[in-house]
Design a protein around this motif. Structure first.
Motif, short mmCIF file in Angstrom:
data_model
loop_
_atom_site.label_atom_id
_atom_site.label_comp_id
_atom_site.label_asym_id
_atom_site.label_seq_id
_atom_site.Cartn_x
_atom_site.Cartn_y
_atom_site.Cartn_z
N TRP A 135 0.86 -1.20 0.00
CA TRP A 135 0.00 0.00 0.00
C TRP A 135 0.89 1.24 0.00
O TRP A 135 1.65 1.47 0.93
CB TRP A 135 -0.88 -0.02 1.26
CG TRP A 135 -1.83 1.14 1.30
CD1 TRP A 135 -1.62 2.33 1.91
CD2 TRP A 135 -3.10 1.21 0.69
NE1 TRP A 135 -2.68 3.16 1.75
CE2 TRP A 135 -3.64 2.48 0.99
CE3 TRP A 135 -3.87 0.33 -0.08
CZ2 TRP A 135 -4.88 2.90 0.56
CZ3 TRP A 135 -5.10 0.75 -0.50
CH2 TRP A 135 -5.61 1.99 -0.19
N GLY B 145 -1.50 5.82 0.75
CA GLY B 145 -1.96 6.59 1.91
C GLY B 145 -1.32 6.08 3.17
O GLY B 145 -0.29 5.39 3.16
N SER B 146 -2.00 6.36 4.27
CA SER B 146 -1.48 5.99 5.58
C SER B 146 -1.66 4.50 5.82
O SER B 146 -2.49 3.84 5.17
CB SER B 146 -2.22 6.77 6.67
OG SER B 146 -3.58 6.38 6.75
N GLU C 97 -3.09 3.13 8.32
CA GLU C 97 -4.45 2.86 8.79
C GLU C 97 -5.42 2.66 7.61
O GLU C 97 -6.32 1.82 7.64
CB GLU C 97 -4.95 4.03 9.66
CG GLU C 97 -4.29 4.11 11.03
CD GLU C 97 -2.87 4.69 10.96
OE1 GLU C 97 -2.50 5.18 9.86
OE2 GLU C 97 -2.15 4.60 11.95
N GLU C 98 -5.19 3.51 6.57
CA GLU C 98 -6.05 3.38 5.38
C GLU C 98 -5.80 2.05 4.69
O GLU C 98 -6.73 1.41 4.16
CB GLU C 98 -5.77 4.54 4.40
CG GLU C 98 -6.27 5.88 4.92
CD GLU C 98 -5.86 7.03 4.01
OE1 GLU C 98 -6.56 8.04 4.01
OE2 GLU C 98 -4.85 6.89 3.29
N ALA D 5 -7.57 -0.58 6.70
CA ALA D 5 -9.03 -0.43 6.51
C ALA D 5 -9.46 -0.99 5.15
O ALA D 5 -10.51 -1.64 5.01
CB ALA D 5 -9.43 1.03 6.66
N TYR D 6 -8.64 -0.74 4.15
CA TYR D 6 -8.97 -1.22 2.79
C TYR D 6 -9.07 -2.75 2.78
O TYR D 6 -10.03 -3.33 2.28
CB TYR D 6 -7.93 -0.73 1.79
CG TYR D 6 -8.07 -1.33 0.42
CD1 TYR D 6 -9.06 -0.90 -0.46
CD2 TYR D 6 -7.20 -2.36 0.01
CE1 TYR D 6 -9.17 -1.47 -1.70
CE2 TYR D 6 -7.33 -2.93 -1.23
CZ TYR D 6 -8.32 -2.49 -2.10
OH TYR D 6 -8.46 -3.07 -3.34
#
Length: 409
Positions: free
Chosen positions: A29, A32-33, A35-36, A39-40
């Motif tokens: 990934w 983004g961050s 966390e994102e 979450a994805y």
């Protein structure tokens, strides 16, 4: 670096999922961050959960085939095995394994259900074949034909069996229908032939009936019409399009004859009723001749009555014996008076009667003397025998004396 109970993201952006066999790379990934990123991939896990739930529901509540269900399971399992989501992947595998068992159970149930349906279908088709073979021998052409057509519709609604069994049963079923159709066709062909024969016979009967309709030979013609009617009934029915027309012509010819006969008979009956009245008056006039006191006058009076009697025509048949009997009684009385007069005035008959009477009187006198002698001698048996002989001779003598009185002696 970011993490949760089922995964983490390292400083390079690589996403991992925790499994019983250790961490497995989910993906990278960079957008983004951390966390994102988690979450994805957690959303991807939730997507798999929803997809498995939907599949479980379809397996339980729809006619999804085992083959299609297994394809769907394999597709989801491929995503789980590829570790493309963050979550409890082992739990998903457990659900997928359970789902496989459910599909196999449903497959077995359906297999047994299909076997049961196949057995039921075989039994149903065998029953149809047996009924069709029985109907093939029926002479109830309309009812049997309608039932055979209904059996075909029932057959079409049943599941197919294995090809060999289905073909064998259909062959028997089809053969029974063909046999019935052949018999029915032969029957109606024969019936058509019989009706054609009946038509020809009835046309001849109609022609004769029409030729007789103007006859005035009442008795023989009426008798012939009765014979024609018997022949008509024996001939059977002609084709429907001919039967009614022939019957109307046949009946019409009879009606013409019998209407004419009835008219003539009505006139004749009226005339005969009037004749009866006249003859009853003459019979009453003849009866006044009796008793016969003047034979010559009686003969003349009866002759006058009889001449007028003979000039009158017929009377009703049921009245004839009574009125003719009255005339015959008067005629017999006059004949008896004539015979009595002839006996009274016939010298030879008188002489014979006197001679017979004399002989019988002498025999009676002699028997009486013999009876007296037998009793005097005490011979009762001889006396009784002679008495019986005397009784017989005395009866003859009494009859002879009565006959002699008719001569005026």
């Amino acid at each position: 670096m970011s993490s949760d109970p089922w995964g983490r993201v390292d400083e390079t952006g690589t996403v991992y999922v925790r499994t019983a066999d250790g961490e497995q790379v989910v993906g990278s990934w960079q957008a983004g961050s951390p966390e994102e990123a988690l979450a994805y991939f957690e959303r991807k896990y939730e997507g798999l959960v929803v997809e498995i739930g939907l599949l479980e529901k379809r397996v339980q509540t729809t006619d999804l085939s085992a083959k299609d269900a297994q394809v769907a399971i394999d597709h989801i399992r491929g995503q789980v095995d590829a570790h493309h989501a963050v979550g409890d992947l082992a739990a998903l595998r457990v659900r997928l394994d359970k789902l496989v068992q459910t599909v196999e159970s449903r497959r077995e149930e359906r297999k047994q259900q299909r076997a049961k349906q196949s057995d039921e279908a075989r039994k149903a088709k065998e029953d149809l074949v047996v009924e069709a073979e029985q109907l093939a021998q029926s002479d109830q052409w309309r009812a049997a034909g309608e039932r055979l057509r209904a059996l075909v519709d029932i057959w079409k609604g049943l599941p197919r069996l294995d090809r060999k069994s289905d073909d064998e049963l259909w062959h028997r079923f089809s053969h029974a229908r063909s046999a019935f159709s052949k018999r029915r066709k032969a029957h109606f062909a024969q019936l058509d032939s019989q009706r054609e024969d009946a038509r020809r016979v009835k046309e001849r009967l109609v022609a004769e009936a029409e030729s007789l309709s103007g006859s005035t030979d009442w008795g023989p013609t009426a008798a012939r019409y009765r014979e024609l009617m018997a022949d008509w009934k024996a001939a059977g029915r002609a084709q429907r399009e001919h039967e009614d027309d022939l019957w109307n012509r046949f009946r019409g010819a009879q009606d013409v004859f019998f209407a004419a006969r009835s008219s003539v008979f009505a006139e004749r009956d009226a005339e005969q009723t009037e004749n009866l009245k006249l003859k009853e008056e003459l019979a009453g006039e003849a009866e006044k001749i009796l008793p016969v006191t003047d034979l010559k006058a009686a003969r003349a009076a009866f002759r006058s009555v009889n001449e007028r009697w003979e000039a009158i025509g017929h009377v009703p048949r049921d009245s004839r014996p009574k009125v003719e009997g009255r005339m015959h009684a008067v005629e017999r009385a006059i004949q008896e008076a004539e015979e009595a007069e002839w006996r009274r005035t016939n010298p030879e008959a008188r002489a014979r009667a006197e001679g017979l009477t004399g002989q019988l009187q002498a025999a009676v006198d002699k028997l009486r003397t013999q009876i007296d002698q037998a009793r005097a001698q005490g011979n009762s048996a001889r006396a009784d025998k002679l008495q019986r002989e005397l009784d017989g001779r005395q009866a003859l003598l009494d009859q002879a004396l009565k006959g002699l009185q008719e001569f005026g002696g």
